[in-house]
Design a protein around this motif. Structure first.
Motif, short mmCIF file in Angstrom:
data_model
loop_
_atom_site.label_atom_id
_atom_site.label_comp_id
_atom_site.label_asym_id
_atom_site.label_seq_id
_atom_site.Cartn_x
_atom_site.Cartn_y
_atom_site.Cartn_z
N ARG A 1 -9.81 7.98 -5.60
CA ARG A 1 -8.74 7.58 -4.69
C ARG A 1 -9.21 7.49 -3.23
O ARG A 1 -8.63 6.77 -2.43
CB ARG A 1 -7.54 8.54 -4.82
N LYS B 1 -8.76 -4.85 2.59
CA LYS B 1 -9.43 -3.59 2.23
C LYS B 1 -9.54 -3.47 0.72
O LYS B 1 -10.61 -3.17 0.18
CB LYS B 1 -8.65 -2.40 2.81
N HIS C 1 -0.85 0.23 12.52
CA HIS C 1 -1.75 0.87 11.56
C HIS C 1 -2.79 -0.10 11.01
O HIS C 1 -4.00 0.16 11.07
CB HIS C 1 -0.90 1.47 10.42
N LYS D 1 -8.74 14.11 6.28
CA LYS D 1 -8.57 14.92 5.06
C LYS D 1 -9.77 14.82 4.11
O LYS D 1 -9.92 15.63 3.23
CB LYS D 1 -7.27 14.52 4.35
N GLU E 1 -4.61 -4.26 4.70
CA GLU E 1 -4.78 -3.36 3.54
C GLU E 1 -5.14 -4.16 2.29
O GLU E 1 -5.84 -3.66 1.41
CB GLU E 1 -3.50 -2.54 3.29
N HIS F 1 -7.90 5.71 11.50
CA HIS F 1 -6.88 6.70 11.88
C HIS F 1 -7.17 7.30 13.26
O HIS F 1 -6.25 7.64 14.01
CB HIS F 1 -6.80 7.82 10.84
N LYS G 1 1.72 9.19 -2.06
CA LYS G 1 1.31 9.98 -0.88
C LYS G 1 2.49 9.98 0.08
O LYS G 1 2.92 8.91 0.55
CB LYS G 1 0.10 9.35 -0.19
N LEU H 1 -9.61 4.19 -1.43
CA LEU H 1 -8.47 3.52 -0.75
C LEU H 1 -8.44 3.86 0.73
O LEU H 1 -7.70 3.26 1.50
CB LEU H 1 -7.14 3.97 -1.39
N ASN H 2 -9.22 4.87 1.09
CA ASN H 2 -9.24 5.33 2.46
C ASN H 2 -10.36 4.69 3.27
O ASN H 2 -10.64 5.08 4.40
CB ASN H 2 -9.37 6.87 2.47
N GLU I 1 -6.64 12.47 -5.33
CA GLU I 1 -7.78 12.15 -4.48
C GLU I 1 -8.95 13.13 -4.66
O GLU I 1 -9.53 13.62 -3.68
CB GLU I 1 -7.34 12.10 -3.00
N HIS J 1 -10.34 4.11 7.08
CA HIS J 1 -9.32 5.00 7.65
C HIS J 1 -9.92 6.16 8.45
O HIS J 1 -9.21 6.78 9.24
CB HIS J 1 -8.42 5.57 6.54
N ASN K 1 -0.17 12.05 9.25
CA ASN K 1 -0.09 12.37 7.80
C ASN K 1 -0.69 13.73 7.46
O ASN K 1 -1.21 13.91 6.36
CB ASN K 1 -0.88 11.33 6.97
N ASP L 1 0.79 -1.23 0.00
CA ASP L 1 0.00 0.00 0.00
C ASP L 1 0.83 1.29 0.00
O ASP L 1 0.85 2.02 -0.98
CB ASP L 1 -0.93 -0.03 1.23
N LYS M 1 -4.17 -0.80 -6.50
CA LYS M 1 -3.82 0.56 -6.07
C LYS M 1 -3.34 1.39 -7.26
O LYS M 1 -3.72 2.56 -7.41
CB LYS M 1 -2.73 0.50 -4.99
#
Ligand SMILES: O=C(O)C(=O)C[C@@H](O)[C@H](O)[C@H](O)COP(=O)(O)O
Length: 430
Positions: free
Chosen positions: A280, A227, A303, A365, A224, A291, A182, A283-284, A276, A287, A192, A176, A266
């Motif tokens: 994109r 995911k 993580h 974000k 991941e 996070h 990123k 992919l989060n 993003e 998260h 991040n 990932d 990915k």
């Protein structure tokens, strides 16, 4: 050396295979888009002893390269909680370039998330300036996600951008974080939060490097991959669902398939939406909550472990949002069971404050204004390209319910693994 190439975006590509490490130096050439006379390998003090000397030897074997290999100061680590940098003290003897002007510098940071910070970034930059690195410098990130994100961010901003190469050594980094450009550091407000998009010229996904991982470290990256299966590759999910023991035993064919599919997935997403703007964000998935958990539980939880719990909790959202969905109870259970079959946590850890989790989430974000926006999966293999607004009360409810359900079960314990020593600065992916 069998290897497959996956194009990402522009010239950026991933090479997936085995036995890649020894060939890296000979490939960092103008013909491959790298015009450099100085190379800076950055690694951490867990990974360096495993692979650093081999990479340096491969540079040496090219001939004409002066190696300035800065010694480790591991003994100093305890007194430098924010991570430390070696070889950056002013007045260090300046190495002289080899006959053809090539110089290799090495730099180690303390293993662990604490090194992904402003101070260590500045220390690497000062080290490079001290050694007169300029734009014909190529950086090499040898390590997990911490080293990859950190080096990527230095490379993004050093003299407004120099090329870099990723050599991921953790499963999370390989699957990932090394792919897609990123780059970031953590700041006291969160993970991040300061960074840049900067694509590596090449990622060397050398699966031989997975052999030195403990089970916990391996499984962390598998989160991941699960995911990725759930958001867009049903066959990957099914492969992972059906074969946990074989994957964890690094059965070659299976692990190669898992790595290849995850990286390909990915790369496809990044190729369509590097910055993003929409796709994109899929992919989060997991998260938003993951996070927030990580911000409160790192380094006790890794993580991928936080993301596993986040994914299972976020899987509840489409039902509640009234979005057309096929992710019924049975499929949510399959997803949870898949994470659990790898020994990953599937509940928000007990004892966390929902209020604190919400505060951490406020800086995600994907949010816009005060609206929390979350990636939504509507079926196994299907996710919505734009993050969707989620009412705060709904977010609080899914987290409280997840925590309450977890509290009825025996407490989650991680696999035995090398990262038992994590609190003292183990290898940790971003
Ligand atoms: O590459 C992406 O885009 C991702 O979101 C992949 C995530 O798995 C990865 O952890 C990423 O670094 C998180 O990014 P962030 O934007 O949430 O900091």
């Amino acid at each position: 050396m069998a290897r497959r190439e996956i194009r990402v975006i522009g010239e950026s590509k991933v090479l997936v295979g085995r036995g890649l490490l020894a060939h890296i130096p000979s490939e960092l050439t103008p013909a491959n888009g790298i015009h450099a006379s100085k190379f800076v390998i950055v690694s951490d003090d867990n990974v360096w002893p495993l692979y650093g000397p081999r990479l340096v030897d491969a540079f040496r074997s090219l001939g004409g390269v002066t190696v300035h290999d800065v010694a480790s100061e591991a003994a100093d680590r305890a007194s430098r909680p924010m991570g430390f940098a070696m070889g950056c003290s002013c007045g260090a003897d300046e190495p002289v370039e080899g006959e053809d002007g090539k110089l290799l510098l090495t730099f180690q940071v303390a293993a662990g998330e604490a090194s992904k910070c402003r101070e260590v970034k500045a220390a690497i930059e000062d080290f490079m300036l001290l050694h007169r690195c300029n734009r014909d410098t190529c950086m090499i990130a040898l390590g997990g996600g911490v080293v990859g994100d950190l080096v990527g961010y230095v490379a993004a901003t050093f003299m407004r951008g120099v090329p870099y190469v990723q050599v991921p050594t953790s499963s999370t980094a390989m699957i990932d974080s090394s792919v897609g450009g990123k780059t970031a550091i953590n700041v006291p407000a969160g993970k991040n939060l300061i960074g840049a998009f900067h694509q590596p010229v090449v990622v060397y996904a050398d699966m031989d490097l997975l052999a030195t991982l403990g089970r916990r470290e391996l499984v962390e990256g598998i989160a991941e991959a699960i995911k990725m299966g759930v958001i867009r590759i049903p066959s990957l999910f099914e492969l992972l669902e059906a074969n946990p023991e074989q994957v964890m035993a690094l059965e070659p064919k299976l692990i190669e398939q898992v790595m290849y599919d995850s990286i390909r997935g990915k790369a496809e997403v990044v190729a369509q939406d590097e910055r993003e703007a929409g796709l994109r964000s899929t992919l989060n998935w997991g998260h938003t909550i993951g996070h927030a958990i990580e911000a409160l539980k790192s380094p006790a939880m890794m993580h991928g472990e936080c993301i596993a719990a986040g994914c299972v909790a976020e899987a509840e959202l489409p039902l509640r949002l009234g979005i057309p969905w096929q992710l019924d109870r049975a499929k949510i259970k399959r997803i949870a069971d898949c994470f659990a079959s790898y020994g990953l946590p599937i509940h928000v850890p007990r004892g966390l404050s929902i209020e604190q989790l919400m505060r951490k989430m406020a800086l995600d974000k994907k949010n816009r204004g005060n609206t929390i926006k979350c990636t939504i999966v509507t079926d196994i293999g299907v996710s919505i390209a734009q993050p969707q607004p989620v009412p705060r009360e709904m977010m609080q409810a899914v987290m409280s319910e997840s925590m309450a359900e977890g509290a009825r079960l025996p407490e989650w314990v991680p696999h035995e693994g090398k990262v038992k020593a994590q609190a003292a600065g183990g290898q940790m992916a971003s």
